[in-house]
Write a protein that holds these residues in place. Structure first.
Motif, PDB file in Angstrom:
ATOM      1  N   LEU A  64       0.865  -1.174   0.000  1.00  0.00           N
ATOM      2  CA  LEU A  64       0.000   0.000   0.000  1.00  0.00           C
ATOM      3  C   LEU A  64       0.902   1.225   0.000  1.00  0.00           C
ATOM      4  O   LEU A  64       1.817   1.323   0.820  1.00  0.00           O
ATOM      5  CB  LEU A  64      -0.905  -0.002   1.234  1.00  0.00           C
ATOM      6  N   ARG A  65       0.668   2.132  -0.941  1.00  0.00           N
ATOM      7  CA  ARG A  65       1.475   3.362  -0.972  1.00  0.00           C
ATOM      8  C   ARG A  65       0.842   4.384  -0.029  1.00  0.00           C
ATOM      9  O   ARG A  65      -0.246   4.905  -0.275  1.00  0.00           O
ATOM     10  CB  ARG A  65       1.559   3.913  -2.388  1.00  0.00           C
ATOM     11  N   VAL A  66       1.544   4.642   1.069  1.00  0.00           N
ATOM     12  CA  VAL A  66       1.038   5.512   2.129  1.00  0.00           C
ATOM     13  C   VAL A  66       1.802   6.824   2.117  1.00  0.00           C
ATOM     14  O   VAL A  66       3.041   6.832   2.187  1.00  0.00           O
ATOM     15  CB  VAL A  66       1.174   4.838   3.511  1.00  0.00           C
ATOM     16  N   ALA A  67       1.066   7.925   2.041  1.00  0.00           N
ATOM     17  CA  ALA A  67       1.659   9.252   2.219  1.00  0.00           C
ATOM     18  C   ALA A  67       1.357   9.703   3.640  1.00  0.00           C
ATOM     19  O   ALA A  67       0.198   9.739   4.054  1.00  0.00           O
ATOM     20  CB  ALA A  67       1.066  10.236   1.216  1.00  0.00           C
ATOM     21  N   SER A  68       2.391   9.999   4.410  1.00  0.00           N
ATOM     22  CA  SER A  68       2.208  10.419   5.803  1.00  0.00           C
ATOM     23  C   SER A  68       2.909  11.752   6.016  1.00  0.00           C
ATOM     24  O   SER A  68       4.028  11.956   5.544  1.00  0.00           O
ATOM     25  CB  SER A  68       2.752   9.355   6.766  1.00  0.00           C
ATOM     26  N   VAL A  69       2.243  12.657   6.723  1.00  0.00           N
ATOM     27  CA  VAL A  69       2.684  14.056   6.769  1.00  0.00           C
ATOM     28  C   VAL A  69       2.879  14.517   8.212  1.00  0.00           C
ATOM     29  O   VAL A  69       1.993  14.370   9.057  1.00  0.00           O
ATOM     30  CB  VAL A  69       1.664  14.972   6.068  1.00  0.00           C
ATOM     31  N   GLN A  70       4.051  15.084   8.468  1.00  0.00           N
ATOM     32  CA  GLN A  70       4.411  15.674   9.760  1.00  0.00           C
ATOM     33  C   GLN A  70       4.470  17.187   9.574  1.00  0.00           C
ATOM     34  O   GLN A  70       5.414  17.708   8.990  1.00  0.00           O
ATOM     35  CB  GLN A  70       5.755  15.108  10.207  1.00  0.00           C
ATOM     36  N   GLY A  71       3.455  17.896  10.041  1.00  0.00           N
ATOM     37  CA  GLY A  71       3.348  19.320   9.753  1.00  0.00           C
ATOM     38  C   GLY A  71       4.197  20.215  10.621  1.00  0.00           C
ATOM     39  O   GLY A  71       4.485  21.357  10.246  1.00  0.00           O
ATOM     40  N   ASP A  72       4.596  19.739  11.829  1.00  0.00           N
ATOM     41  CA  ASP A  72       5.376  20.542  12.774  1.00  0.00           C
ATOM     42  C   ASP A  72       4.684  21.868  13.078  1.00  0.00           C
ATOM     43  O   ASP A  72       5.331  22.903  13.243  1.00  0.00           O
ATOM     44  CB  ASP A  72       6.788  20.790  12.243  1.00  0.00           C
ATOM     45  N   PRO A 131       2.486  10.230  -7.977  1.00  0.00           N
ATOM     46  CA  PRO A 131       1.450   9.322  -8.481  1.00  0.00           C
ATOM     47  C   PRO A 131       1.263   8.086  -7.594  1.00  0.00           C
ATOM     48  O   PRO A 131       2.161   7.665  -6.880  1.00  0.00           O
ATOM     49  CB  PRO A 131       1.994   8.904  -9.851  1.00  0.00           C
ATOM     50  N   GLY A 132       0.066   7.529  -7.663  1.00  0.00           N
ATOM     51  CA  GLY A 132      -0.191   6.223  -7.082  1.00  0.00           C
ATOM     52  C   GLY A 132      -0.374   6.175  -5.590  1.00  0.00           C
ATOM     53  O   GLY A 132      -0.330   5.092  -4.991  1.00  0.00           O
ATOM     54  N   ILE A 133      -0.602   7.323  -4.943  1.00  0.00           N
ATOM     55  CA  ILE A 133      -0.824   7.311  -3.499  1.00  0.00           C
ATOM     56  C   ILE A 133      -2.158   6.640  -3.201  1.00  0.00           C
ATOM     57  O   ILE A 133      -3.190   6.980  -3.780  1.00  0.00           O
ATOM     58  CB  ILE A 133      -0.773   8.738  -2.919  1.00  0.00           C
ATOM     59  N   ASP A 134      -2.164   5.678  -2.267  1.00  0.00           N
ATOM     60  CA  ASP A 134      -3.381   4.941  -1.925  1.00  0.00           C
ATOM     61  C   ASP A 134      -4.119   5.530  -0.735  1.00  0.00           C
ATOM     62  O   ASP A 134      -5.333   5.342  -0.602  1.00  0.00           O
ATOM     63  CB  ASP A 134      -3.037   3.475  -1.613  1.00  0.00           C
ATOM     64  N   ASP A 182       6.021   2.765   0.112  1.00  0.00           N
ATOM     65  CA  ASP A 182       5.333   1.523  -0.242  1.00  0.00           C
ATOM     66  C   ASP A 182       5.438   0.576   0.956  1.00  0.00           C
ATOM     67  O   ASP A 182       6.511   0.046   1.257  1.00  0.00           O
ATOM     68  CB  ASP A 182       5.959   0.900  -1.492  1.00  0.00           C
ATOM     69  N   VAL A 183       4.314   0.405   1.627  1.00  0.00           N
ATOM     70  CA  VAL A 183       4.274  -0.315   2.892  1.00  0.00           C
ATOM     71  C   VAL A 183       3.758  -1.731   2.659  1.00  0.00           C
ATOM     72  O   VAL A 183       2.703  -1.921   2.035  1.00  0.00           O
ATOM     73  CB  VAL A 183       3.374   0.420   3.907  1.00  0.00           C
ATOM     74  N   GLU A 184       4.489  -2.706   3.176  1.00  0.00           N
ATOM     75  CA  GLU A 184       4.086  -4.103   3.005  1.00  0.00           C
ATOM     76  C   GLU A 184       2.858  -4.420   3.846  1.00  0.00           C
ATOM     77  O   GLU A 184       2.767  -4.028   5.022  1.00  0.00           O
ATOM     78  CB  GLU A 184       5.230  -5.037   3.405  1.00  0.00           C
ATOM     79  N   LEU A 185       1.915  -5.133   3.243  1.00  0.00           N
ATOM     80  CA  LEU A 185       0.724  -5.605   3.940  1.00  0.00           C
ATOM     81  C   LEU A 185       0.938  -7.055   4.361  1.00  0.00           C
ATOM     82  O   LEU A 185       1.621  -7.809   3.679  1.00  0.00           O
ATOM     83  CB  LEU A 185      -0.504  -5.501   3.039  1.00  0.00           C
ATOM     84  N   ARG A 186       0.328  -7.431   5.481  1.00  0.00           N
ATOM     85  CA  ARG A 186       0.436  -8.806   5.961  1.00  0.00           C
ATOM     86  C   ARG A 186      -0.923  -9.322   6.426  1.00  0.00           C
ATOM     87  O   ARG A 186      -1.731  -8.565   6.986  1.00  0.00           O
ATOM     88  CB  ARG A 186       1.424  -8.895   7.129  1.00  0.00           C
ATOM     89  N   ASP A 187      -1.155 -10.600   6.222  1.00  0.00           N
ATOM     90  CA  ASP A 187      -2.327 -11.303   6.749  1.00  0.00           C
ATOM     91  C   ASP A 187      -1.868 -12.325   7.778  1.00  0.00           C
ATOM     92  O   ASP A 187      -0.690 -12.692   7.829  1.00  0.00           O
ATOM     93  CB  ASP A 187      -3.088 -12.020   5.634  1.00  0.00           C
ATOM     94  N   GLY A 188      -2.818 -12.835   8.549  1.00  0.00           N
ATOM     95  CA  GLY A 188      -2.504 -13.867   9.527  1.00  0.00           C
ATOM     96  C   GLY A 188      -2.231 -13.281  10.900  1.00  0.00           C
ATOM     97  O   GLY A 188      -1.880 -12.102  11.041  1.00  0.00           O
TER      98      GLY A 188
END
Length: 487
Positions: free
Chosen positions: A190-198, A227-230, A433-439
């Motif tokens: 999952l492509r994650v955009a995370s923002v630290q605004g300070d 591009p491609g942010i989820d 790009d963050v790895e997803l896991r099941d289980g």
């Protein structure tokens, strides 16, 4: 410095051997103060010494009680049987269990407790960290203390004269260091955009309504063309205007979602029936807030005042600073993002096992941890919290995106390794790009049963040892053992 934790445990245990109950209580209290006064010194940054000292003293009282139990174990267990194996195996296990009993008490009472500072949390970067995927933080703490207590008894018995007596401690150390983390199943990315605004997100920061939101928007701007942010993730308190009650703020998030063509996970203060909540919202452009998670564990004396009538009477100047009390949430700690399910925890929630376990059981494939460390700028608080987040990644076998208003913000993979980060106290954004896991890991499946078995088992063993010691004392014709006297 994870090895130092073992030294600290060793010094604590050695100081309790042969103590009277009152002596053990005093030693435990001194140990508790020396630990908590340093560890939570950040609580004094803005509010002065009263909350810092009060919290440290309260937690130290629990450590004092735990010290008494451990001292009794050192007195009674050797009387159960004459075999040295009782001291090499049973005694270390009971001592370790009683240490965990004390941690369970501090982590649950009063007002939900303060699990910050458990022994296992020192090991997020140690070779022993992978144990938490099997038996959780309580289990790792149990193993740590058992190793130390076993080595102490081996030395006390001059075990080097019989090398075979080192086998229990050596086997436990080897098993703990070599056990691999439980492997969950890869399920894509999952492509994650995370923002630290300070932004000015601290309690006492000077600001006008919308200033924090503006800082977050400014820090988000550089990634709008990526591009491609989820999904876009903002930290706790990232919007100081509730878009569910303000049309302008709602239009801001609608435009942002349309630009990115992705949902937004934001955090703000919401109200419902005159109650206030620290809420994470799943926002979709044109639809608004389609899901909500309310913080499960608001910080007592930080986000609400318990028993306010009492504390207003004794510290009204401090409690008066908290005008608005947050209510604990009850909704599920997961969001369905469409492409993945994310688990959630808001700041203080991360130290509570149940919130994290529930997220994994509800299908979370990664975790998004939102926090606001602005009130603790320049202290170790954010690093302590990050260590907890790193251990949660290993425990659940999930990637963790830990995003703060001011830092420290990092993306951590399921093995506990940092794969992306932002400097503290600077605005910035990550697209990862963050790895997803099941289980589910055994730790999540077993859940509260591990601390329950450890606590009940060690207390039952202590009581049984006390009864046996009492009976044998009577059989020998000795005076009844006085639990307040030295061995």
């Amino acid at each position: 410095m994870w090895p130092a934790a073992f030294l600290g445990i060793a010094l604590a245990l050695i100081s309790l051997i042969g103590r009277s109950s009152w002596g053990a209580a005093l030693v435990g209290f001194a140990f508790g103060l020396s630990f908590y006064l340093f560890q939570v010194s950040w609580t004094s940054l803005y509010l002065g010494p009263v909350p810092w000292i009060a919290l440290s003293v309260l937690e130290s009282l629990f450590v004092a009680g735990g010290g008494v139990l451990i001292a009794l174990a050192y007195r009674w267990l050797p009387q159960v049987g004459g075999s040295q194996w009782v001291r090499l195996i049973a005694l270390p296990l009971v001592v370790a269990g009683l240490w965990c009993v004390r941690e369970a008490a501090t982590g649950s009472i009063p007002y939900g407790g303060f699990p910050w500072g458990r022994a296992a949390l020192s090991q997020s970067e140690s070779p022993f960290a992978e144990v938490v995927s099997w038996i959780g933080s309580t289990g790792l703490g149990f193993v740590m203390v058992a190793i130390v207590a076993g080595i102490i008894e081996w030395i006390r018995l001059a075990g080097w004269r019989r090398p075979v007596t080192a086998v229990p401690a050596v086997l436990l150390i080897a098993a703990t260091a070599l056990v691999p983390a439980w492997q969950t199943t890869p399920a894509g990315e999952l492509r994650v955009a995370s923002v630290q605004g300070d932004g000015p997100a601290g309690y006492f920061d000077e600001r006008e309504p919308g200033d924090v939101l503006a800082a977050q928007l400014a820090a988000t701007e550089p990634i709008l063309d990526v591009p491609g942010i989820d999904v876009l993730l903002w930290p706790e308190g990232g919007s100081d205007i509730d878009p569910t009650r303000n049309e302008w703020a709602a239009s801001v998030f609608d435009r942002l979602g349309e630009t990115l063509d992705a949902p937004i996970v934001l955090n703000t203060v919401t109200t419902e029936d005159d109650l206030y909540f620290n809420s994470s919202l799943l926002w979709r452009a044109g639809e608004g807030a389609v899901d909500r998670f309310d913080k499960r564990n608001p910080v007592p004396f930080g986000e609400y005042i318990p028993d306010r009538w009492f504390f207003d009477a004794i510290a009204g100047d401090l409690t008066g600073l908290i005008q608005r009390g947050y209510t604990a949430g009850t909704n599920a700690p997961v969001f369905d993002l469409g492409d993945a399910v994310t688990g959630l925890a808001i700041c203080f929630d991360v130290i509570y096992d149940e919130v994290m376990w529930e997220g994994a059981r509800d299908g979370a494939q990664l975790y998004m941890l939102q926090t606001n460390n602005a009130d603790f700028r320049g202290t170790d608080e954010n690093e302590q919290q990050l260590a907890i987040a790193r251990l949660r990644a290993v425990e659940t076998g999930r990637s963790v995106v830990n995003i703060s208003t001011v830092g420290t913000s990092q993306v951590i993979d399921p093995a506990g390794r940092t794969i992306d980060s932002l400097p503290a106290y600077e605005p910035g954004a990550m697209v990862t790009d963050v790895e997803l896991r099941d289980g589910l890991t055994p730790s999540v499946v077993l859940g509260a049963s591990v601390p329950l078995v450890i606590s009940i088992g060690s207390l039952a063993a202590l009581v049984a040892a006390g009864l046996i010691a009492r009976r044998r004392s009577r059989d020998r014709g000795d005076d009844e053992p006085d639990v307040s006297s030295a061995a």
